[in-house]
Scaffold this motif. Structure first.
Motif, PDB file in Angstrom:
ATOM      1  N   ASP A  78      30.531  37.652  54.237  1.00 17.07           N
ATOM      2  CA  ASP A  78      29.788  38.544  55.139  1.00 17.07           C
ATOM      3  C   ASP A  78      28.704  39.355  54.433  1.00 17.07           C
ATOM      4  N   ARG A  79      28.849  39.559  53.134  1.00 17.92           N
ATOM      5  CA  ARG A  79      27.941  40.450  52.401  1.00 17.92           C
ATOM      6  C   ARG A  79      27.363  39.728  51.202  1.00 17.92           C
ATOM      7  N   SER A  80      26.053  39.672  51.106  1.00 14.63           N
ATOM      8  CA  SER A  80      25.426  39.058  49.932  1.00 14.63           C
ATOM      9  C   SER A  80      25.681  39.915  48.699  1.00 14.63           C
ATOM     10  N   GLY A  81      25.849  39.267  47.571  1.00 15.88           N
ATOM     11  CA  GLY A  81      26.058  40.010  46.338  1.00 15.88           C
ATOM     12  C   GLY A  81      26.689  39.159  45.254  1.00 15.88           C
ATOM     13  N   ILE A  82      26.988  39.825  44.139  1.00 14.78           N
ATOM     14  CA  ILE A  82      27.628  39.164  43.001  1.00 14.78           C
ATOM     15  C   ILE A  82      29.132  39.381  43.125  1.00 14.78           C
ATOM     16  N   TYR A  83      29.898  38.308  42.960  1.00 14.04           N
ATOM     17  CA  TYR A  83      31.339  38.378  43.175  1.00 14.04           C
ATOM     18  C   TYR A  83      32.106  37.800  41.995  1.00 14.04           C
ATOM     19  N   ARG A  84      33.295  38.375  41.796  1.00 18.55           N
ATOM     20  CA  ARG A  84      34.303  37.690  40.999  1.00 18.55           C
ATOM     21  C   ARG A  84      35.267  37.059  42.001  1.00 18.55           C
ATOM     22  N   ILE A  85      35.414  35.745  41.914  1.00 16.35           N
ATOM     23  CA  ILE A  85      36.250  34.990  42.846  1.00 16.35           C
ATOM     24  C   ILE A  85      37.438  34.454  42.057  1.00 16.35           C
ATOM     25  N   LYS A  86      38.632  34.840  42.478  1.00 14.51           N
ATOM     26  CA  LYS A  86      39.851  34.376  41.823  1.00 14.51           C
ATOM     27  C   LYS A  86      40.614  33.458  42.768  1.00 14.51           C
ATOM     28  N   LEU A  87      40.997  32.294  42.271  1.00 16.76           N
ATOM     29  CA  LEU A  87      41.751  31.337  43.066  1.00 16.76           C
ATOM     30  C   LEU A  87      43.078  31.042  42.378  1.00 16.76           C
ATOM     31  N   ASP A  88      44.129  30.939  43.165  1.00 18.37           N
ATOM     32  CA  ASP A  88      45.438  30.522  42.678  1.00 18.37           C
ATOM     33  C   ASP A  88      45.911  29.384  43.578  1.00 18.37           C
ATOM     34  N   LEU A  89      45.752  28.147  43.109  1.00 19.82           N
ATOM     35  CA  LEU A  89      46.089  26.983  43.913  1.00 19.82           C
ATOM     36  C   LEU A  89      47.598  26.814  44.067  1.00 19.82           C
TER      37      LEU A  89
END
Length: 374
Positions: free
Chosen positions: A227-238
């Motif tokens: 929803d919001r443009s920007g720089i992200y840290r994305i964490k995934l746990d499969l």
């Protein structure tokens, strides 16, 4: 003379046979493991995805005829009296902590569906050299609830799509940093309203993961959006189909003895930030020169500290290498010095430098690079 040669040849043949006999391996024998200790029969465990989640297995020792320590494997069955479906090497120890994520793989091998309740049976096999004892200890039942993850978890993960910095060209997809079994982290600028997906490879055999109702799914190819443009840290746990997005408001370079000179770093793409033309001036104290610094990332309004190993009080001896790795992340308490820090190399004092912070998956370790520019 001929008789002497025949005698010598016979002696050599006998010597060869003797040497061969001496070199032959003679197995010494090993007794089976007769008693299992932990976990108790019918023990129940709800598997967790945390890397610290483990379950202890222990048993009474076996005996080897040569007096050496036997080797052990914890073996698992889908049913009592069935075939072994999984083996876990325990070395020469009589106890071993097995990670929940490993037990999740064992459950998969035993035919238990993701997120489902089920049971596996375990015992221990002892061996010494080529001699292996039979399974004697009656297998114990371990009841469990599997992680709600994916049966097949890739060793690598890529981020691609119109919303990303690299666009939809799969060949340019950025690689995630593997932080644990089935766990990956990306630092990426995303554009709101545009789609992105995660893929297991750049080839035709890739698995595509997207976000459906807040969790990861491999059954939909509809790109996710933010929803919001920007720089992200994305964490995934499969392992649990989990995904989190942390907005990175800014990253501040903090030179502890001169906080008035602190500056925000510029984001330059692909999980990297840069501070250009920074004037390094160590502060002279009664005990010597103060050259401590670290980085202050701000996630959704909350400041943290990125730094080196805790208790590191030495200046680096080189201009690059492990002394520059980001090894700790802690909540910022207001102490500009803090227990976690870096120290400038002495060559940087009085110089202008460029400092590049590299958090992308393209490098083996999160790190930073300092270059003298004036």
């Amino acid at each position: 003379m001929k008789k002497i040669l025949n005698i010598l040849m016979a002696a050599l043949v006998l010597a060869g046979v003797s040497c061969t006999d001496d070199l032959e391996y003679k197995p010494g024998g090993v007794t089976p493991v007769k008693t299992l200790l932990l976990p108790a029969d019918n023990y129940y465990v709800e598997l967790q995805s945390a890397s610290t989640a483990t379950l202890c297995f222990s048993w009474e020792p076996a005996l080897a005829a040569d007096g050496q320590l036997p080797h052990y494997e914890v073996v698992f069955f889908s049913q009592p009296g069935g075939e072994i479906v999984y083996r876990y090497d325990a070395g020469s120890s009589t106890s071993i902590d097995i990670a929940h994520k490993e037990i999740n793989r064992i459950a998969n091998a035993a035919g238990i569906d993701v997120g489902a309740d089920g049971a596996v049976y375990w015992s221990v096999v002892s061996s010494r050299g080529v001699d292996t004892a039979p399974v004697t200890a009656e297998p114990r039942k371990l009841e469990l609830t599997r992680l709600l993850g994916f049966n097949v978890i890739p060793d690598q993960l890529f981020l691609t799509g119109e919303a990303t910095e690299v666009g939809e060209d799969l060949s340019n997809a950025c690689v995630g940093r593997k932080t644990g079994d089935g766990e990956f982290t990306f630092y990426q600028k995303l554009e709101a309203g545009k789609g992105f997906t995660f893929v297991s490879s750049k080839g035709d055999d890739r698995t595509t993961y997207t976000v459906v109702n807040g969790v990861l799914s491999d059954e939909s190819v509809e790109p996710a959006t933010i929803d919001r443009s920007g720089i992200y840290r994305i964490k995934l746990d499969l392992n649990v189909r989990g995904i989190t997005f942390e907005h990175i408001d800014r990253v501040e370079f903090n030179f502890a003895p001169r906080t008035e000179d602190n500056r925000d770093m510029d984001y330059i793409g692909n999980g990297c930030w840069k501070l250009s033309n920074y004037s390094v001036e160590f502060r002279e104290e009664s005990w010597g020169l103060d050259q401590r610094y670290n980085f202050h990332p701000v996630f959704d309004g909350v400041m943290y500290v990125w730094a080196g190993a805790k208790g590191n009080d030495s200046s680096p001896s080189e201009l690059s290498g492990a002394d520059y790795y980001i090894q700790t992340e802690n909540l910022y308490t207001g102490d500009a010095y803090g227990p976690e820090k870096f120290k400038f190399h002495s060559d940087f004092n009085g110089k202008k430098v460029d400092i590049t912070l590299i958090m992308s998956g393209d490098v083996e370790n999160c790190t930073h690079v300092i270059e003298i520019v004036g």
